[in-house]
Write a protein that holds these residues in place. Structure first.
Motif, PDB file in Angstrom:
ATOM      1  N   SER A  67      -3.228   6.319 123.714  1.00 51.12           N
ATOM      2  CA  SER A  67      -3.386   4.988 124.288  1.00 51.12           C
ATOM      3  C   SER A  67      -3.373   5.039 125.808  1.00 51.12           C
ATOM      4  CB  SER A  67      -2.269   4.071 123.780  1.00 51.12           C
ATOM      5  OG  SER A  67      -2.388   2.790 124.344  1.00 51.12           O
ATOM      6  N   GLU A  70      -6.666   6.618 127.000  1.00 54.17           N
ATOM      7  CA  GLU A  70      -7.793   5.703 126.919  1.00 54.17           C
ATOM      8  C   GLU A  70      -7.775   4.707 128.074  1.00 54.17           C
ATOM      9  OE1 GLU A  70      -9.734   2.497 123.734  1.00 54.17           O
ATOM     10  OE2 GLU A  70      -8.082   3.810 123.121  1.00 54.17           O
ATOM     11  N   GLU A  71      -6.599   4.156 128.338  1.00 54.81           N
ATOM     12  CA  GLU A  71      -6.472   3.167 129.402  1.00 54.81           C
ATOM     13  C   GLU A  71      -6.832   3.756 130.755  1.00 54.81           C
ATOM     14  OE1 GLU A  71      -3.066   0.253 131.399  1.00 54.81           O
ATOM     15  OE2 GLU A  71      -2.536   1.612 129.768  1.00 54.81           O
ATOM     16  N   ARG A  72      -6.279   4.924 131.055  1.00 54.86           N
ATOM     17  CA  ARG A  72      -6.495   5.526 132.363  1.00 54.86           C
ATOM     18  C   ARG A  72      -7.929   6.032 132.536  1.00 54.86           C
ATOM     19  NH1 ARG A  72      -1.582   4.816 131.152  1.00 54.86           N
ATOM     20  NH2 ARG A  72       0.221   5.317 132.437  1.00 54.86           N
ATOM     21  N   ASN A 101     -10.610   4.868 131.041  1.00 57.04           N
ATOM     22  CA  ASN A 101     -11.486   3.709 131.210  1.00 57.04           C
ATOM     23  C   ASN A 101     -11.472   3.222 132.644  1.00 57.04           C
ATOM     24  OD1 ASN A 101     -12.330   3.643 128.564  1.00 57.04           O
ATOM     25  ND2 ASN A 101     -10.816   2.142 127.902  1.00 57.04           N
ATOM     26  N   TYR A 102     -10.271   3.171 133.225  1.00 56.26           N
ATOM     27  CA  TYR A 102     -10.159   2.695 134.599  1.00 56.26           C
ATOM     28  C   TYR A 102     -10.834   3.663 135.570  1.00 56.26           C
ATOM     29  CZ  TYR A 102      -8.258   0.504 138.748  1.00 56.26           C
ATOM     30  OH  TYR A 102      -8.136  -0.134 139.945  1.00 56.26           O
ATOM     31  N   VAL A 154     -10.558  -4.197 122.256  1.00 62.21           N
ATOM     32  CA  VAL A 154     -11.392  -3.805 123.394  1.00 62.21           C
ATOM     33  C   VAL A 154     -12.559  -4.777 123.560  1.00 62.21           C
ATOM     34  CG1 VAL A 154     -12.948  -2.028 124.286  1.00 62.21           C
ATOM     35  CG2 VAL A 154     -10.759  -1.372 123.263  1.00 62.21           C
ATOM     36  N   SER A 180      -3.977  -5.072 128.430  1.00 63.85           N
ATOM     37  CA  SER A 180      -3.972  -4.225 127.235  1.00 63.85           C
ATOM     38  C   SER A 180      -5.327  -4.073 126.563  1.00 63.85           C
ATOM     39  CB  SER A 180      -2.984  -4.792 126.207  1.00 63.85           C
ATOM     40  OG  SER A 180      -3.469  -6.011 125.658  1.00 63.85           O
ATOM     41  N   THR A 204      -8.182  -2.855 127.434  1.00 65.43           N
ATOM     42  CA  THR A 204      -8.880  -1.579 127.595  1.00 65.43           C
ATOM     43  C   THR A 204      -8.259  -0.455 126.785  1.00 65.43           C
ATOM     44  OG1 THR A 204      -7.583  -1.091 129.590  1.00 65.43           O
ATOM     45  CG2 THR A 204      -9.742  -2.125 129.896  1.00 65.43           C
ATOM     46  N   ASN A 205      -6.987  -0.598 126.400  1.00 67.07           N
ATOM     47  CA  ASN A 205      -6.374   0.442 125.566  1.00 67.07           C
ATOM     48  C   ASN A 205      -6.105  -0.074 124.153  1.00 67.07           C
ATOM     49  OD1 ASN A 205      -4.263  -1.226 126.313  1.00 67.07           O
ATOM     50  ND2 ASN A 205      -2.752   0.409 126.368  1.00 67.07           N
TER      51      ASN A 205
END
Length: 476
Positions: free
Chosen positions: A121, A124-126, A128-129, A244, A252, A254-255
């Motif tokens: 998780s 994925e978040e990082r 995407n950013y 998403v 949250s 994006t993750n």
């Protein structure tokens, strides 16, 4: 001298937060805001100034190792954020890396668990950013000097897991550190008068908020949409993918809508009540908070902690509703200006903001939990709204859009101004308490390091044994 000693003692503590939360967490969470196309690395230098020709292991802490190139990467991360490294030596950087390794090592010894799901998780978040910042994953891989996406992900997953372990361990060390009023008083008494800190100019602010009314029909449309998403998931669709695609929660979505929380985590009551009423794998019915409507799915329950995913969708606010809200806030303002009611009483009776209504609209600084806002540290948006207001003046109605896209109207006023001044125990108790608590936390961390360094296998190799460390890594 007492305050100076505290400042000296906090150098290591500051480095901990600068390096750990900025260098490790912020740098990777935000991907440096903008990752430069190229950041030149300085050649690896030994503490004596000589060149290290071959990269290799320079230290071990438990099962963790530190490579000489890790020091270069530390400088790279700080430089890429626009920070200066001229006053940071390789020995200091190594000392910080050793601290992080010891935190992570001890976290494992204390059975602190970071699950693969959490790492995925976070990853994925990082990612995407970072991709949003630089355009594509290949540039991210190039920035971190890896040969492929898979190599980068493997490397990155190990970093994220180690960071999380270190963070959990640090939190565990200081979470039970508390300060009593008597300790605060004694701390303040020990500071010589000529060394008392000076606090910058501050102000206290109050606001009245009016929310546009959403029709029952618009609310029902959102409820129906969430019920449809819920049914899709029950039929086999991925909740994370749906989050998403459809969730309006920027924190949250994006993750995959992921959050980990306990009953003490600062979420709104309605959200926590639902979250802790569900079983693993269960999906809630749509429910409402002041942010909009949600559904929650519980991934895992671990004691008093739950891992969950959620989807937030807010009803659309019509132009007529916005117009009506503006008229209402204008009428409230006119009554206050005409002295028919005080600002505080109007806030208690007419404001739609639950958090401030009972306190007459008074805002609480989220960074200090105090009602004062230091001008030099104030949120730029809030500062722009109040900086030109005179005493007792009330702003014109302001259209406010929060980070979730929710629109409200508000009026705002400055209720108190505090000039720059030397610390006063009665007036500045909250800030003095923070200083006293920080000193106590520093002492707790220092004591923890003294104990754990003695009990842990630590080895420093080669020229770095000549370093002068803040902690007794060499066990002399």
């Amino acid at each position: 001298m007492l305050l100076k000693k505290l400042q000296l003692k906090t150098i290591g503590y500051k480095l901990m937060f600068v390096f750990c939360f900025s260098f490790f967490f912020t740098s990777i969470v935000s991907a440096q805001e903008i990752i430069p196309d190229a950041v030149a690395l300085k050649p690896a230098e030994a503490p004596t100034g000589g060149k290290l020709k071959i990269d290799g292991i320079i230290a071990t802490v438990g099962e963790y190792i530190v490579l000489d190139s890790d020091i270069d990467k530390g400088f790279l991360e700080i430089t890429s954020q626009g920070g200066s490294v001229k006053d940071i030596t390789r020995c200091q950087m190594l000392g910080k890396l050793l601290e992080d390794k010891l935190y992570a090592h001890q976290a494992i010894q204390d059975s602190i668990i970071v699950s693969d799901a959490e790492v995925r998780s976070m990853m994925e978040e990082r990612l995407n950013y970072m991709v949003q910042q630089v355009g594509n994953i290949d540039k991210v891989v190039q920035y971190y000097r890896k040969n492929s996406v898979e190599e980068f992900k493997t490397y990155f997953a190990d970093i994220l897991k180690e960071q999380k372990l270190a963070s959990e361990m640090r939190d565990k060390i200081i979470k039970d550190v508390e300060i009593t009023p008597e300790e605060v008083r004694n701390f303040f008494k020990k500071i010589p008068k000529d060394e008392l800190p000076t606090f910058g100019a501050e102000m206290e602010v109050a606001q009245i908020v009016v929310e546009p009314k959403v029709s029952k029909e618009d609310k029902q449309k959102v409820i129906d949409r969430l019920n449809s998403i819920r049914q899709d998931v029950l039929d086999g669709s991925s909740f994370a993918t749906k989050a998403v695609l459809y969730s309006q929660d920027p924190g949250s979505s994006t993750n995959g809508g992921y959050y980990k929380m306990t009953r003490k985590t600062p979420f709104v009551k309605e959200f926590k009540d639902v979250a802790f009423s569900l079983q693993e794998g269960e999906i809630s019915a749509p429910f409402e908070t002041n942010f909009g409507f949600h559904i929650i799915m519980i991934d895992k329950i671990k004691g008093q902690e739950v891992e969950l995913r959620h989807i937030l969708i807010s009803p659309t606010v019509s132009e007529d509703a916005l117009k009506e809200a503006k008229e209402r806030i204008t009428n409230i303002r006119n009554k206050i200006v005409n002295k028919e009611v005080s600002f505080a009483d109007a806030a208690r009776s007419d404001s739609d903001e639950k958090e401030t209504r009972a306190n007459g609209g008074t805002l609480v600084n989220p960074n200090t939990q105090d009602t004062r806002f230091e001008l030099t540290k104030m949120d730029p948006t809030l500062y722009s709204q109040v900086s030109n207001l005179k005493d007792t003046e009330i702003s014109q109605p302001l259209l406010n859009t929060d980070d979730k896209g929710k629109k409200t109207y508000k009026i705002i006023t400055v209720t108190n101004r505090i000039d720059e001044h030397v610390a006063d125990y009665a007036k500045d108790y909250t800030k003095i308490k923070e200083l006293a608590l920080k000193e106590k936390q520093i002492n707790a961390i220092a004591k923890w390091f003294d104990t754990k360094i003695k009990d842990t296998h630590i080895k420093i190799i080669g020229e770095y044994r000549d370093c002068s460390f803040a902690n007794n890594w060499l066990k002399k």
